[in-house]
Write a protein that holds these residues in place. Structure first.
Motif, PDB file in Angstrom:
ATOM      1  N   THR A   1       0.863  -1.139   0.003  1.00 52.46           N
ATOM      2  CA  THR A   1       0.018  -0.069  -0.107  1.00 52.46           C
ATOM      3  C   THR A   1       0.828   1.352   0.061  1.00 52.46           C
ATOM      4  OG1 THR A   1      -0.075   0.032   2.366  1.00 52.46           O
ATOM      5  CG2 THR A   1      -2.047  -1.243   1.064  1.00 52.46           C
ATOM      6  N   ASP A   2       2.170   1.167  -0.018  1.00 50.34           N
ATOM      7  CA  ASP A   2       3.035   2.337  -0.215  1.00 50.34           C
ATOM      8  C   ASP A   2       3.127   2.625  -1.705  1.00 50.34           C
ATOM      9  OD1 ASP A   2       4.961   4.042  -0.294  1.00 50.34           O
ATOM     10  OD2 ASP A   2       6.643   2.885   0.619  1.00 50.34           O
ATOM     11  N   LEU A   3       2.651   3.713  -1.799  1.00 48.50           N
ATOM     12  CA  LEU A   3       2.443   3.939  -3.409  1.00 48.50           C
ATOM     13  C   LEU A   3       3.655   4.062  -3.920  1.00 48.50           C
ATOM     14  CD1 LEU A   3      -0.382   6.645  -3.712  1.00 48.50           C
ATOM     15  CD2 LEU A   3      -0.349   4.472  -4.762  1.00 48.50           C
ATOM     16  N   ALA A   4       4.907   4.467  -3.525  1.00 51.49           N
ATOM     17  CA  ALA A   4       5.921   4.235  -4.150  1.00 51.49           C
ATOM     18  C   ALA A   4       6.506   2.853  -4.650  1.00 51.49           C
ATOM     19  CB  ALA A   4       7.184   4.631  -3.078  1.00 51.49           C
ATOM     20  N   LEU A   5       5.697   1.937  -4.159  1.00 46.18           N
ATOM     21  CA  LEU A   5       6.272   0.543  -4.593  1.00 46.18           C
ATOM     22  C   LEU A   5       5.048   0.304  -5.819  1.00 46.18           C
ATOM     23  CD1 LEU A   5       6.422  -1.468  -1.345  1.00 46.18           C
ATOM     24  CD2 LEU A   5       8.144  -0.522  -2.604  1.00 46.18           C
ATOM     25  N   PHE A   6       4.068   0.878  -6.004  1.00 46.72           N
ATOM     26  CA  PHE A   6       3.126   0.580  -6.852  1.00 46.72           C
ATOM     27  C   PHE A   6       3.624   0.667  -8.338  1.00 46.72           C
ATOM     28  CE2 PHE A   6       0.104   2.801 -10.058  1.00 46.72           C
ATOM     29  CZ  PHE A   6      -0.612   1.877 -10.375  1.00 46.72           C
ATOM     30  N   PHE A   7       4.313   1.788  -8.751  1.00 50.42           N
ATOM     31  CA  PHE A   7       4.952   2.053 -10.010  1.00 50.42           C
ATOM     32  C   PHE A   7       5.839   0.866 -10.446  1.00 50.42           C
ATOM     33  CE2 PHE A   7       4.015   6.185  -8.217  1.00 50.42           C
ATOM     34  CZ  PHE A   7       2.984   6.515  -8.958  1.00 50.42           C
ATOM     35  N   PRO A   8       6.652   0.358  -9.758  1.00 53.82           N
ATOM     36  CA  PRO A   8       7.391  -0.787 -10.208  1.00 53.82           C
ATOM     37  C   PRO A   8       6.716  -2.095 -10.370  1.00 53.82           C
ATOM     38  CG  PRO A   8       8.072  -0.101  -7.936  1.00 53.82           C
ATOM     39  CD  PRO A   8       7.439   0.819  -8.503  1.00 53.82           C
ATOM     40  N   ASN A   9       5.690  -2.227  -9.455  1.00 52.52           N
ATOM     41  CA  ASN A   9       4.821  -3.438  -9.455  1.00 52.52           C
ATOM     42  C   ASN A   9       3.961  -3.341 -10.899  1.00 52.52           C
ATOM     43  OD1 ASN A   9       5.650  -4.354  -7.303  1.00 52.52           O
ATOM     44  ND2 ASN A   9       4.196  -3.617  -5.890  1.00 52.52           N
ATOM     45  N   LYS A  10       3.444  -2.252 -10.882  1.00 51.66           N
ATOM     46  CA  LYS A  10       2.584  -2.028 -12.316  1.00 51.66           C
ATOM     47  C   LYS A  10       3.560  -2.399 -13.627  1.00 51.66           C
ATOM     48  CE  LYS A  10       2.180   2.111 -13.631  1.00 51.66           C
ATOM     49  NZ  LYS A  10       2.289   2.979 -14.731  1.00 51.66           N
ATOM     50  N   ALA A  11       4.643  -1.867 -13.605  1.00 52.47           N
ATOM     51  CA  ALA A  11       5.560  -1.795 -14.885  1.00 52.47           C
ATOM     52  C   ALA A  11       5.799  -3.506 -15.049  1.00 52.47           C
ATOM     53  CB  ALA A  11       6.689  -1.179 -14.613  1.00 52.47           C
ATOM     54  N   LYS A  12       6.093  -4.202 -13.892  1.00 54.94           N
ATOM     55  CA  LYS A  12       6.379  -5.535 -14.010  1.00 54.94           C
ATOM     56  C   LYS A  12       5.176  -6.184 -14.637  1.00 54.94           C
ATOM     57  CE  LYS A  12      10.170  -5.547 -10.325  1.00 54.94           C
ATOM     58  NZ  LYS A  12      10.392  -6.193  -9.060  1.00 54.94           N
ATOM     59  N   LEU A  13       4.148  -6.081 -13.920  1.00 46.94           N
ATOM     60  CA  LEU A  13       2.723  -6.751 -14.209  1.00 46.94           C
ATOM     61  C   LEU A  13       2.405  -6.636 -15.577  1.00 46.94           C
ATOM     62  CD1 LEU A  13       1.033  -8.821 -13.141  1.00 46.94           C
ATOM     63  CD2 LEU A  13      -0.354  -7.244 -12.003  1.00 46.94           C
ATOM     64  N   ASN A  14       2.496  -5.433 -16.141  1.00 52.27           N
ATOM     65  CA  ASN A  14       2.112  -4.912 -17.492  1.00 52.27           C
ATOM     66  C   ASN A  14       3.072  -5.668 -18.554  1.00 52.27           C
ATOM     67  OD1 ASN A  14      -0.368  -3.470 -17.585  1.00 52.27           O
ATOM     68  ND2 ASN A  14       0.843  -1.598 -16.649  1.00 52.27           N
ATOM     69  N   ASP A  15       4.393  -5.775 -18.060  1.00 55.07           N
ATOM     70  CA  ASP A  15       5.417  -6.528 -19.057  1.00 55.07           C
ATOM     71  C   ASP A  15       4.905  -7.997 -19.167  1.00 55.07           C
ATOM     72  OD1 ASP A  15       6.901  -4.246 -19.561  1.00 55.07           O
ATOM     73  OD2 ASP A  15       8.174  -4.624 -17.797  1.00 55.07           O
ATOM     74  N   TYR A  16       4.479  -8.519 -18.099  1.00 58.67           N
ATOM     75  CA  TYR A  16       4.300  -9.861 -18.318  1.00 58.67           C
ATOM     76  C   TYR A  16       3.083 -10.209 -19.177  1.00 58.67           C
ATOM     77  CZ  TYR A  16       7.677 -11.088 -14.555  1.00 58.67           C
ATOM     78  OH  TYR A  16       8.722 -11.130 -13.812  1.00 58.67           O
ATOM     79  N   LEU A  17       1.957  -9.241 -18.855  1.00 54.79           N
ATOM     80  CA  LEU A  17       0.800  -9.226 -19.413  1.00 54.79           C
ATOM     81  C   LEU A  17       0.976  -9.074 -20.887  1.00 54.79           C
ATOM     82  CD1 LEU A  17      -1.538  -7.497 -17.079  1.00 54.79           C
ATOM     83  CD2 LEU A  17      -1.779 -10.086 -17.937  1.00 54.79           C
ATOM     84  N   ASP A  18       1.778  -7.910 -21.333  1.00 53.56           N
ATOM     85  CA  ASP A  18       1.909  -7.682 -22.717  1.00 53.56           C
ATOM     86  C   ASP A  18       2.792  -8.512 -23.442  1.00 53.56           C
ATOM     87  OD1 ASP A  18       0.808  -5.169 -22.158  1.00 53.56           O
ATOM     88  OD2 ASP A  18       2.598  -3.983 -21.912  1.00 53.56           O
ATOM     89  N   ASN A  19       3.722  -9.216 -22.918  1.00 50.43           N
ATOM     90  CA  ASN A  19       4.493 -10.328 -23.782  1.00 50.43           C
ATOM     91  C   ASN A  19       3.825 -11.512 -23.617  1.00 50.43           C
ATOM     92  OD1 ASN A  19       5.149 -11.380 -21.366  1.00 50.43           O
ATOM     93  ND2 ASN A  19       7.108 -10.108 -21.252  1.00 50.43           N
TER      94      ASN A  19
END
Length: 696
Positions: free
Chosen positions: A538-556
């Protein structure tokens, strides 16, 4: 012969190796090199690691010895033999690393703690690590001294004996560090044996009264023959620090070796008269800590004659250990007193922060037998609930999710929910109402997608949401760090989130509150690990790297919900989505919530301004007119990407994305209106200025 067969042969025929080492083919220089390679630091580090495991009640402390060639792990086999093997890179970093550094600033090794330890435990580890470092340092000095005495076999043997003696002292201290009185008594027993004295006495310096006093007095050849002086002054032997042999040594810092005590004018016979003991000869040594005398150790009546120069040299080295023992005895006592005060504080806090029986009984009397269908939509407005209904529905949602799959005590659940409510502070936004709303959002997600997580995972997610802002102070992490708050001194990252998790564990540990107690030990450990992961997410500082990783997995196309890393990323994103749920509520609920959020922001800004710091625009009360534009940035930059990602994983939750898009457009409309008003005002000011210039 291969290496294994060779080792087996030498173990079965030790005389072969002995004949080789002591034979003519091995020079004295080679022998000493070999002996030096048998570094005692491995032994010291191993004993230190096992001591830490004993003190902290854990069995996963890795002992690492430093070397020019890398790191080596020190262990013992079933036969008690020391084993040193190259340390492979661990899969995950340890929770804490304690470096062991000696007096020459040389790093001997490290202790890797593979499970969490408290600050009080770390203070204890620091104490005994200092002992370990000192042990190795003086043993090394002793070994180096023996090299300069190669022609004197007796002196070499004495040096080796002293080195081994000091190692045994440290080992013995490690085993009994939990009782510092016993440690001091052991020190005196070792000192008495070191110089073959009949008695050993320890006098401490009271700097306030300028007196010497005995805490442990007259440790003799019989281990039970001593007087332990209590802290209330019973049997307290005190005398001025300028009186007697001990007083002279304490005052001057000099070593005294007196062959006939009663012929020396400095001798104080009062101690003998109080104890009924006759003193013949004395070896008295000052104890220093950082160049200051803190006490005196006195050896009395050498059994086989008089104290000689060798006794003085050995005892002088040993006196350093006495200083460390006394210094750390005080430190350890402070730690123990601090721990007791901490426990008392916990008892007081528990009394005031745990729900009472009346609250529990009141909630138990209400039975919700029918299905509350209105709770099963994201649009539900928790702000309309009363203080009684929120915990009632929190219990209901828990039962609705887990009644059929998990075992739990209903009374424990009620106590847990009520105590969680009590541990939220009365701040503007991050309060119990917010915690409840976040838990409700997770309830709906788990309800519409029942098969995505196991029951234990779902339980951890729900509990995490309910507890994710426990004891929030209405200030963010940046404020905690900028203001150097105590919490910021404890946690270097995700300051408040770590605190929220620790508060959760504290509540679970309260009697009658452990809703996870039906789990096995391994399940319980995994549940706590997941709760920590979710609350930290819930620390928003961690949201951005989490979002980037998950989007990468979904996109590829490599995303797989059953892959542990992907699964944890989904859980983290869902926690963020639930935490931001106000942005996906109906417009009226959204605007009411935003007003409350910014009131808390402005309170932080006011506190920052009082401290002489300029708040950021979002927290600056004087820039409240910019709120709509700030919300547009927040909705478009954080909320909408979060809900778009959730919709890709859980299509049943696409209403969150749609509602967020609608609310973002509404904020954009308000921002545009605000911009036009601002332009009109600026235009009016310009016209007035022109009129003034023209004299109209």
């Amino acid at each position: 012969m291969d290496e294994e067969r060779c080792l087996q042969y030498l173990k079965a025929n030790p005389y072969v190796l002995e004949a080789l080492v002591t034979g003519p083919f091995v020079s004295r220089e080679t022998f000493q090199k070999w002996a030096k390679k048998r570094d005692q630091k491995a032994r010291v580090l191993y004993e230190l690691g096992r001591c830490c495991e004993q003190l902290l009640c854990m069995n996963d402390v890795t002992v690492v010895m430093s070397s020019m060639d890398g790191a080596f792990q020190v262990t013992k086999n079933a036969e008690g033999e020391m084993k040193i093997r190259k340390l492979r890179k661990p899969k995950k970093a340890p929770y804490y690393v304690q470096k062991v550094v000696d007096c020459s600033e040389t790093i001997l090794g490290e202790l890797h703690f593979n499970s969490p330890v408290t600050d009080r435990d770390l203070a204890t580890v620091s104490v005994i690590s200092t002992w370990a470092a000192a042990t190795h340092y003086f043993a090394k000095i002793s070994s180096q001294s023996s090299e300069f005495l190669a022609d004197d076999t007796d002196k070499i043997n004495r040096q080796r004996k002293l080195s081994n003696f000091l190692l045994e002292v440290a080992k013995s201290i490690f085993q009994d560090i939990i009782s510092m009185d016993l440690v001091i008594m052991k020190i005196m027993n070792f000192a008495q044996k070191l110089v073959n004295a009949d008695r050993a006495s320890l006098f401490l310096l009271d700097t306030k009264t300028k007196e010497l006093y005995a805490r442990i007095f007259d440790v003799g050849t019989n281990a039970s023959e001593h007087q332990k002086l209590d802290e209330d002054g019973a049997k307290d032997l005190r005398f001025p620090m300028n009186k007697g042999i001990a007083g002279y040594v304490a005052t001057t810092g000099q070593v005294l070796n007196i062959e006939n005590a009663y012929e020396d004018s400095r001798f104080n016979p009062e101690v003998d008269s109080k104890t009924g003991y006759t003193t013949r000869n004395i070896l008295c040594m000052p104890i220093f800590i950082r160049g200051t005398v803190i006490g005196v150790v006195q050896m009395v009546n050498k059994i086989d004659g008089h104290f000689n120069r060798d006794d003085e040299d050995a005892f002088e080295m040993f006196a350093v250990y006495c200083g460390l023992a006394l210094h750390h005895a005080k430190l350890y006592d402070k730690i123990r007193r601090s721990e007791q005060k901490y426990r008392v504080a916990l008892e007081v806090l528990a009394y005031h922060s745990v729900c009472n029986k009346d609250e529990v009984n009141k909630l138990k009397k209400i039975h919700l037998t029918d299905r509350v269908s209105e709770l099963e939509t994201f649009d539900f407005n928790g702000m309309k609930l009363s203080e009684l209904e929120k915990p009632l529905y929190a219990v209901y949602m828990f039962k609705a999710l887990f009644q059929t799959d998990l075992r739990f005590d209903p009374d424990d659940l009620i106590r847990f929910v009520l105590t969680v409510r009590k541990n939220y502070r009365r701040v503007a936004y991050h309060n119990w109402a917010h915690g409840w709303s976040v838990a409700h959002a997770m309830f709906v997600l788990l309800f519409v997608k029942k098969d995505i997580f196991t029951p234990h995972e779902a339980l951890a997610l729900y509990v995490s949401c309910l507890c994710h802002d426990l004891d929030h102070r209405g200030k963010n992490n940046a404020y905690m760090k900028t203001m150097s708050t105590p919490l910021a001194a404890i946690y270097t990252t995700s300051v408040m989130e770590h605190h929220h998790f620790n508060q959760t564990v504290t509540i679970l540990q309260q009697n009658g509150h452990n809703i996870l107690k039906s789990m096995s030990s391994e399940e319980y450990k995994q549940a706590l690990g997941l709760i920590k992961h979710c609350i930290l997410a819930t620390d928003l500082a961690l949201f951005f790297p989490n979002k980037a990783k998950l989007n990468d997995y979904l996109d590829n196309g490599t995303f797989n919900i059953h892959t542990p890393e992907h699964r944890r990323l989904v859980q983290a994103i869902l926690m963020t989505g639930c935490d931001l749920i106000a942005s996906a509520k109906p417009w009226q609920v959204q605007t009411e919530t935003v007003k409350v959020i910014f009131e808390e922001f402005y309170d932080q800004g006011d506190a920052e301004r009082l401290s002489g710091k300029d708040p950021i625009p979002m927290m600056d009360r004087t820039k409240a007119n910019e709120l709509p534009q700030m919300q547009v940035g927040f909705m478009r930059g954080i909320c909408l990407p979060c809900y778009e990602l959730i919709a890709r994983i859980i299509p049943e939750a696409d209403s969150l994305r749609d509602r967020c898009i609608y609310n973002a457009k509404k904020w954009e409309e308000l921002a545009e209106e605000q911009r036009k008003i601002a332009e009109a005002k600026n235009s009016g000011h310009e016209n007035i200025e022109k009129k003034n210039i023209n004299g109209d």
